[in-house]
Write a protein that holds these residues in place. Sequence first.
Motif, short mmCIF file in Angstrom:
data_model
loop_
_atom_site.label_atom_id
_atom_site.label_comp_id
_atom_site.label_asym_id
_atom_site.label_seq_id
_atom_site.Cartn_x
_atom_site.Cartn_y
_atom_site.Cartn_z
N GLY A 49 0.82 -1.21 0.00
CA GLY A 49 0.00 0.00 0.00
C GLY A 49 0.85 1.25 0.00
N ALA A 50 1.94 1.25 0.77
CA ALA A 50 2.82 2.42 0.82
C ALA A 50 3.51 2.63 -0.53
N ILE A 51 3.96 1.54 -1.15
CA ILE A 51 4.61 1.67 -2.46
C ILE A 51 3.61 2.15 -3.51
N GLY A 52 2.38 1.65 -3.44
CA GLY A 52 1.35 2.11 -4.37
C GLY A 52 1.05 3.59 -4.19
N THR A 53 1.05 4.06 -2.94
CA THR A 53 0.81 5.48 -2.68
C THR A 53 1.93 6.34 -3.25
N VAL A 54 3.17 5.90 -3.06
CA VAL A 54 4.31 6.63 -3.62
C VAL A 54 4.23 6.65 -5.15
N SER A 55 3.86 5.52 -5.74
CA SER A 55 3.72 5.46 -7.20
C SER A 55 2.62 6.40 -7.68
N TYR A 56 1.51 6.45 -6.95
CA TYR A 56 0.42 7.34 -7.32
C TYR A 56 0.85 8.80 -7.25
N THR A 57 1.55 9.17 -6.17
CA THR A 57 2.01 10.56 -6.02
C THR A 57 2.96 10.94 -7.15
N GLY A 58 3.87 10.03 -7.48
CA GLY A 58 4.80 10.31 -8.58
C GLY A 58 4.09 10.41 -9.92
N ALA A 59 3.09 9.55 -10.12
CA ALA A 59 2.34 9.58 -11.38
C ALA A 59 1.56 10.88 -11.52
N ALA A 148 -4.88 4.52 -11.29
CA ALA A 148 -4.74 3.18 -11.84
C ALA A 148 -3.29 2.72 -11.78
N GLU A 149 -2.37 3.64 -12.03
CA GLU A 149 -0.95 3.28 -11.95
C GLU A 149 -0.55 2.94 -10.53
N GLY A 150 -1.02 3.74 -9.57
CA GLY A 150 -0.69 3.47 -8.17
C GLY A 150 -1.26 2.14 -7.68
N VAL A 151 -2.53 1.90 -8.01
CA VAL A 151 -3.16 0.64 -7.60
C VAL A 151 -2.48 -0.54 -8.28
N GLY A 152 -2.17 -0.39 -9.57
CA GLY A 152 -1.51 -1.48 -10.29
C GLY A 152 -0.15 -1.80 -9.71
N THR A 153 0.61 -0.77 -9.37
CA THR A 153 1.93 -1.00 -8.78
C THR A 153 1.82 -1.69 -7.43
N GLY A 154 0.89 -1.22 -6.59
CA GLY A 154 0.71 -1.84 -5.28
C GLY A 154 0.28 -3.29 -5.38
N LEU A 155 -0.66 -3.57 -6.28
CA LEU A 155 -1.11 -4.96 -6.44
C LEU A 155 -0.01 -5.84 -7.00
#
Length: 200
Positions: A49-59, A148-155
């Motif tokens: 979840g934390a990695i997905g959040t970071v990915s979402y913020t960056g996206a 979608a990018e953040g959720v995809g990365t987290g999953l």
Amino acid sequence: MPEAPSAVVRMWRVRPWNPNPLLRVSDRFEVLVRVLAVLAVVVAVPISGAIGTVSYTGAVARIAAQDAGKTQVTATVTADAQLLPTADHYGAQPDRYQVPVQFMFDAHARTATIELPKPKLSGSTTALWIGPEGNPTMAPARPGSAAAEGVGTGLAILVESWCATAASVWITAAVLDSRRSARWEREWRLLNRPIGKDSL
């Protein structure tokens, strides 16, 4: 008839620190691996979840920077569209057409060659996205692309970690079972006398 012990009792009996001498070292190690695997599965959820959040913020930041200054204009087709050759001979990819267009930018007429999914005739119009410098560019990202990018990365991280954990448990069990089987076979050969050498 005595009742079978509950699952909790059975799990407690096979705990790695059980002093029972009948519990083999391999059994203790296997239980320890499974306990660690359960902990890894649980811990992987907040980490993913934390990695997905970071990915979402960056996206969000990247998409905002990429789409900054994009403007949609109406371009006029100046020649009939030409079908682009494709390397796929089985029709799996949709056709693309190349067409020259003219549009206005900063009170000046500009020309460009763009690709379209459908053919256009000379004199027709089409919507065109241009960047801050007046060059044709891709349309802005769709709403929800960053999410979608953040959720995809987290999953992806979560599934990969779970698969790695499951593979570790399976490999450990397979190796230990193989070692135990080999040991049982050696001990069985020591206990059994060769055929033809039995005595009354």
